[in-house]
Design an enzyme around this catalytic site. Structure first.
Site, PDB file in Angstrom:
ATOM      1  CE1 TYR A  40      -4.050   1.631  -0.248  1.00 10.20           C
ATOM      2  CE2 TYR A  40      -3.631   2.549   1.921  1.00 10.20           C
ATOM      3  CZ  TYR A  40      -4.388   2.497   0.768  1.00 10.20           C
ATOM      4  OH  TYR A  40      -5.478   3.314   0.627  1.00 10.20           O
ATOM      5  CE  LYS A  95     -18.012 -22.674 -15.146  1.00 12.87           C
ATOM      6  NZ  LYS A  95     -18.563 -24.017 -15.292  1.00 12.87           N
ATOM      7  CD  GLU A 137     -21.005 -21.647 -16.369  1.00 10.41           C
ATOM      8  OE1 GLU A 137     -21.524 -22.761 -16.248  1.00 10.41           O
ATOM      9  OE2 GLU A 137     -19.932 -21.446 -16.954  1.00 10.41           O
ATOM     10  N   GLY A 197     -28.993 -25.200 -28.558  1.00  9.99           N
ATOM     11  CA  GLY A 197     -28.558 -24.034 -27.802  1.00  9.99           C
ATOM     12  C   GLY A 197     -27.038 -23.958 -27.815  1.00  9.99           C
ATOM     13  CB  ALA A 199     -24.410 -27.531 -24.828  1.00 12.37           C
ATOM     14  CG  ASN A 291     -25.895 -31.988 -15.000  1.00  6.52           C
ATOM     15  OD1 ASN A 291     -26.112 -33.135 -14.644  1.00  6.52           O
ATOM     16  ND2 ASN A 291     -24.715 -31.588 -15.423  1.00  6.52           N
ATOM     17  CG  ASN A 322     -19.141 -27.943 -18.018  1.00  9.79           C
ATOM     18  OD1 ASN A 322     -19.295 -28.253 -16.821  1.00  9.79           O
ATOM     19  ND2 ASN A 322     -19.971 -27.136 -18.653  1.00  9.79           N
TER      20      ASN A 322
END
Length: 390
Positions: A40, A95, A137, A197, A199, A291, A322
């Site tokens: 700092y 994630k 995501e 879509g 995927a 899923n 994934n």
């Protein structure tokens, strides 16, 4: 094996006890006065000036290269649909934990309170200076495909779209091994992809790149083919131009006849039945990847004659998820300074993951490595070394 209901209850209690699953910490736990002077005031001013004078040093003097933004608007969370940014948070936190656990990456959940495409793009452009990469995501398609395309033109860091990139990589990796076991060739099999879509688009792109000659994609309207006019968009038109060489028409039930492979990324549980599987060829391969509940129960698919069955769930064998991809590919992308994710890169990663599991260990119920396999990072990093950018 625990039931889905038991796992759901335990998961809620786990998150309640932790009050969220991630936290941001510092690299030095107890700071001395001398360290404060360096990180700092007054020492940090010299670091800021160094970055200003030499912008490329932002990657070595800050945490930018190791930071990833996981961005969602909550419009397509798992198979749950549009449940909003607050309900999306647990998925993004999970994630982030996997990024840290398997790749030592600091990932930040960014759950946006807007679903407007233009605002999402503007927000990501605005926050880019803090991040070495963007992970899109669980944003609805085709909007997210537009966002990804636009961002890659406007920001200097890679845009990883996990639903498209991650799912396509793990699906191909698992398929390559499954085909070895049933002694079939990618170039000669008939593959049905259920879902057009993010995927579905990604899987189709990588299958065509890998040399598959007969892919048919089916959406809610039926088989996609060149010349179809109903329920089409830019991305479905691209699919039509490179797939379904015989222009087969009709429903999923119609085109799945004599198929060798089914890949489900439809977002619809129990989409197909035992009778659907019975229409497929001998030694059929069924990847039901939706899923939290797959397109068909693996037990039912096996009883109907499928030789190899995989899901995207950690509740069953053959976990084609994934999570096998995103931590490791992102680590390699950041380390190698790769600024744009091309299909060639994704294919190289898929082959690396496929080859990670030794041939002697390949079985009908063991077609891909587990997420914690330490060899994954080594093999993926080696595969992407040729794409290194100085």
């Amino acid at each position: 094996m625990s039931s889905s209901r038991d796992i759901a209850k335990k998961s809620i209690m786990y998150h309640k006890r932790l009050k969220g699953t991630i936290l941001l910490g510092q690299k030095s736990r107890r700071l001395s006065i001398k360290e404060i002077q360096m990180i700092y005031t007054p020492g940090v001013a010299a670091v800021s000036k160094e970055v200003f004078d030499h912008p490329e040093k932002k990657f070595v003097l800050t945490s930018k290269r190791n930071n990833v933004a996981i961005v969602t608007d909550g419009t397509r969370i798992l198979g749950l649909g549009n449940i909003g940014p607050y309900a999306a948070m647990p998925v993004m936190e999970g994630k982030a934990m996997l990024y840290k656990q398997y790749a030592r990456i600091t990932a930040f959940p960014i759950c946006l309170s807007t679903t407007d495409k233009k605002k999402i793009i503007e927000t990501i452009i605005a926050i880019e200076p803090s991040f070495g990469a963007i992970n899109l995501e669980d944003i609805e398609s085709p909007k997210v495909l537009d966002i990804s395309q636009e961002l890659q033109k406007k920001i200097p860091v890679p845009v990883f779209h996990d639903d498209r990139h991650g799912t396509s990589v793990v699906a191909l990796a698992a398929l390559l091994n499954a085909l070895k076991l049933v002694k079939k060739q990618l170039e000669s099999v008939k593959i049905i992809v259920a879902g057009a879509g993010s995927a579905g688009v990604g899987i189709t792109e990588i299958l065509v790149f890998a040399g598959c000659k007969n892919v048919i994609v089916s959406d809610s309207t039926g088989a996609i083919y060149k010349g179809r006019r109903k329920n089409m968009n830019q991305y479905k038109n691209e699919i039509a131009a490179h797939t379904n060489p015989k222009r087969e028409k009709g429903s999923l039930e119609d085109v799945i006849k004599n198929a060798d492979v089914f890949i489900g990324v439809s977002g619809i549980s129990n989409l197909i039945t035992k009778d659907t599987v019975k229409k497929m060829k001998k030694d059929a391969i069924v990847f039901a990847l939706t899923n939290p509940e797959p397109e068909i129960d693996p037990v039912i698919a096996k009883k109907a004659g499928a030789r190899i069955v995989a899901t995207g769930s950690y509740q069953f064998h053959n976990r084609v998820n994934n999570a096998l991809v995103f931590p490791y590919i992102m680590r390699a992308i950041l380390d190698h300074g790769i600024s744009k994710i091309e299909t060639e890169i994704l294919y190289a990663v898929a082959v690396a993951i496929s080859n990670t599991i030794p041939k002697k260990q390949l079985r009908y119920d063991n077609i891909i490595s587990n997420v914690g396999d330490l060899r994954l990072q080594q093999n993926i990093s080696r595969a992407l070394k040729k794409f290194y950018k100085k």
